[in-house]
Design a protein around this motif. Structure first.
Motif, PDB file in Angstrom:
ATOM      1  N   ASN A 356      23.071 -24.293  -8.413  1.00 39.04           N
ATOM      2  CA  ASN A 356      23.941 -25.340  -8.934  1.00 39.04           C
ATOM      3  C   ASN A 356      23.349 -26.728  -8.690  1.00 39.04           C
ATOM      4  O   ASN A 356      23.454 -27.615  -9.536  1.00 39.04           O
ATOM      5  N   LEU A 357      22.722 -26.889  -7.545  1.00 36.26           N
ATOM      6  CA  LEU A 357      22.072 -28.176  -7.262  1.00 36.26           C
ATOM      7  C   LEU A 357      21.000 -28.463  -8.313  1.00 36.26           C
ATOM      8  O   LEU A 357      20.925 -29.564  -8.869  1.00 36.26           O
ATOM      9  N   VAL A 585      28.214 -27.667  -5.325  1.00 38.87           N
ATOM     10  CA  VAL A 585      27.109 -27.048  -4.605  1.00 38.87           C
ATOM     11  C   VAL A 585      27.584 -26.420  -3.289  1.00 38.87           C
ATOM     12  O   VAL A 585      27.040 -25.444  -2.824  1.00 38.87           O
TER      13      VAL A 585
END
Ligand code: PLP
Length: 710
Positions: A356-357, A585
């Motif tokens: 996700n980051l 995140v």
């Protein structure tokens, strides 16, 4: 990182490499003449051990380091394996008269450190030495220099190995190598041979994210060409009888580099088991060779089992494989209980979703003008996410500008191995100017007097000038153009950029938007005035997360993104001009440590703030405001999720623990996970909602998450 990644090609090739090593020790093709044997065992099979070194380097060597824990573990484990292997071969040592050799003690030490106490065991001490040298080089130098140093070692080794015939002719070299060989029988050891492959493995690990179709073709081509070259090299050396030994070729590292890339691209199922199996084959095969010979003799099967070198080879391979598979299966079943992943034993922990980051970084980058770069704001432990994990991952994926709040945070990033620009957004005592320079950090000039004082230190530091355009926190006032110009001319300050900060870019209310526009105009006015006076400003930047989300049209050199990078907005009701698909995140979790029944009328916790209105079931969670979970979420204001259901907080949140009401939630057991802040979906437990319930914003909630959870 690459935590969730697996590399089937590498796993498969481990076994292939182990069989190649067996070939070296059994010479299967000797039936077909000396040249065939040479080609198979002395050229092709020479890929095996470097491959093992590279694989270890791939998972171990990195310029990003939190501490030396990983190396320590590797050395400890390899040493344990080595010790076991030495003991396993004691009977064969006795049989071969090893303990009767002259100068026993010095020779034993030499064998243990370099050559191995049995002919193949040198690999294990070489792994330890090679790993340490490779690790040290990469940590101390950048890859290029580390590579250069390891290559020099390799060349020294080369001239004591395949090219020894040349060094022998030069008296100085001859005596140099003669003294070397007093200490180690060969130069293919942990000092001259292994480090290069460890460094190479680490280098590939850090650069293999960018694999593309073209890279695939390139690696196949590269391997083919280099292999042909190595082939020619080896045959020539052999023909001219220059080789003292035949482990090291000039083209071997290049071959291995391309081979490794090829293997990385192999797709398939995960076979971690092969790791142990191949190691076991490597260690045990000399025993199997002896056993097969013994068996052949005892049962008069020499002609079948031994005389035909190919059959002999195949039988040794199969027997080693069978033995190793059984051995590792038994080991798996009966091994001493070890750690099962770090979250198992943690009382409260953050979970970071690096995919996700990466996604957020890509989405933000996509929303910026092309020449604008992402400056990742990783202050306050990357908003509670953990600065090490976040910044190293971003750096690996190509982010090359970071912002922190303090000089110590900046130094920490350098110690982690972060390369690129690091801007300190806050104040730094001028007496630390030398450290700014030493760690190559860029300091924000918070006003004119500060800049002058820093200049007087005569250190020479890089800096960005901050312009106050209306926030009235840090910065030189925008109207003081003369002062700003003076800063540009200061001898010991290298101005690398100029920026401002917007104070209400998160609000779309007309009056706030007008104020923001005014701030932006003031900043550009300063820039224009400077340019009119012939000053070029290297870089400019204005926007933080909301600056980008609400004023995406600004064309600057950087966007300083913090909260958006972590995938959340500050508050749930915020609306923005750009609606980006960002993904949270962080998740914050803990585990149920105790479940107890409370009768109607009984109370729980400090101040008896929770009184059961019915017979209730209470779960105790080992997390509290000491971990950064807000105390003002006490008494049902907050909740957690257990087994997919919400459980309200019962009574007051304490410093280190809290109680939740799980009455009616089925099947909760001690050890079950409870989620306090959750990453996924449109969920009540997303950071902005939890933060809003505690009268704050995501930024504060996240960055307060304590060290105890990371
Ligand atoms: C913290 C900070 C940022 C990052 O802000 P976000 O809103 O989290 O993106 C940017 N610039 C400065 C000066 C900051 O202090």
């Amino acid at each position: 990182m690459g935590k969730n990644k697996f590399y089937p090609g590498i796993d498969y090739f481990r076994c292939a490499a182990a069989f190649l090593v067996i070939a070296i020790h059994t010479s299967p093709l000797v039936l077909f003449g000396e040249t065939g044997d040479f080609i198979f065992t002395r050229i092709i099979s020479r890929a095996a051990v470097p491959f093992f070194f590279m694989t270890s380097g791939f998972f171990l060597i990195t310029r990003y380091a939190c501490n030396t824990e990983k190396l320590r573990k590797f050395v400890k484990k390899t040493a344990a394996i080595y010790l076991t292997a030495m003991l396993v071969y004691v009977p064969l040592n006795i049989y071969s008269g090893y303990f009767k050799m002259e100068f026993f003690l010095p020779n034993l030490i030499k064998d243990i450190v370099f050559d191995g106490t049995f002919y193949h065991l040198w690999y294990l001490p070489a792994s330890i030495t090679g790993a340490c040298i490779g690790w040290y080089l990469v940590r101390r130098l950048d890859y290029k220099k580390a590579f250069g140093a390891a290559f020099i070692l390799y060349v020294i080794g080369l001239f004591g190995d395949s090219y020894y015939g040349l060094s022998e002719k030069i008296p100085v070299l001859k005596s140099f190598y003669a003294s070397l060989f007093l200490v180690s029988d060969y130069t293919r050891n942990g000092i001259f041979f292994a480090p290069l492959f460890f460094v190479l493995g680490g280098f590939i690990a850090e650069n293999c994210r960018k694999l593309s179709g073209r890279a695939r073709k390139k690696s196949v081509c590269g391997f083919t060409i280099c292999f042909v070259c190595m082939f020619g090299e080896a045959l020539l050396l052999h023909y001219f009888q220059l080789q003292r030994h035949d482990s090291m070729y000039l083209f071997l590292p290049l071959c291995m580099y391309f081979l490794f890339y090829m293997l990385l691209q192999v797709k398939g199922k995960k076979c971690e088991n092969l790791r142990n199996v191949s190691l076991c084959i490597y260690i045990i095969h000399p025993w199997i060779i002896v056993a097969v010979r013994l068996f052949g003799k005892l049962f008069h099967l020499q002609n079948i089992l031994i005389d035909n070198s190919v059959v002999h080879y195949v039988i040794v391979c199969l027997a080693s494989l069978a033995f190793s598979m059984i051995g590792t299966a038994l080991w798996k079943k009966y091994k001493p209980a070890g750690e099962n992943g770090r979250n198992e034993e943690k009382r409260a922990y953050v979970e970071i979703n690096l995919e996700n980051l990466e996604h957020n970084a890509r989405v933000l980058k996509g929303a910026m003008p092309t020449k604008c770069s992402l400056m990742a704001v990783v202050k306050a432990e990357a908003y509670g996410h953990g600065a090490f994990e976040i910044s190293t991952h971003l750096n690996k994926m190509g982010v090359e500008a970071f912002a922190v709040a303090t000089i110590d945070e900046g130094i920490q990033l350098r110690k982690y191995g972060i390369r690129g620009e690091i801007l300190i957004l806050g104040y730094t005592d001028i007496y630390r100017a030398a450290e700014l320079k030493k760690y190559d950090l860029m300091q924000t000039l918070i006003d004119f007097d500060y800049a002058s004082a820093l200049n007087r230190r005569k250190t020479g530091v890089k800096a960005h000038i901050k312009i106050d355009t209306g926030m009235h926190r840090l910065g030189v006032e925008g109207k003081d153009v003369e002062k700003i110009e003076k800063i540009f001319s200061m001898k010991y300050i290298k101005v690398c950029g100029m920026y401002t900060h917007l104070c209400c870019a998160d609000s779309l209310k007309p009056e706030d938007a007008a104020f923001t526009r005014e701030q932006i105009n003031r900043f550009y006015k300063v820039a224009a005035d400077l340019e009119k006076d012939g000053i070029t400003i290297p870089k400019i930047h204005i926007q933080s997360s909301y600056g980008l989300l609400n004023y995406p049209e600004l064309a600057c050199d950087y966007v300083r993104a913090g909260i958006a990078l972590y995938g959340v907005l500050s508050s749930p009701e915020d609306t923005t001009v750009l609606k980006l698909n960002l993904r949270p995140v962080l998740s914050l979790k803990t585990r149920v440590v105790l479940i107890r029944k409370i009768l109607k009328g009984e109370s729980v916790g400090y101040g008896r703030k929770f009184t059961a209105e019915r017979d209730s079931v209470i779960a105790i969670l080992p997390i509290g405001y000491g971990d950064g979970f807000p105390r003002n979420l006490s008494c049902k204001k907050g909740m957690v999720s257990i087994n997919g259901k919400y459980a309200p907080i019962a009574g007051m949140v304490c410093m280190d623990q809290m109680a939740v009401d799980i009455t009616g939630i089925e099947d909760v057991a001690v050890g079950d996970a409870a989620t306090l802040i959750c990453g996924q979906g449109n969920n009540e437990l997303m950071a902005p909602y939890v933060a809003a319930r505690s009268n704050s914003i995501s930024n504060e909630l996240l960055c307060r998450i304590g060290e105890r959870c990371r």
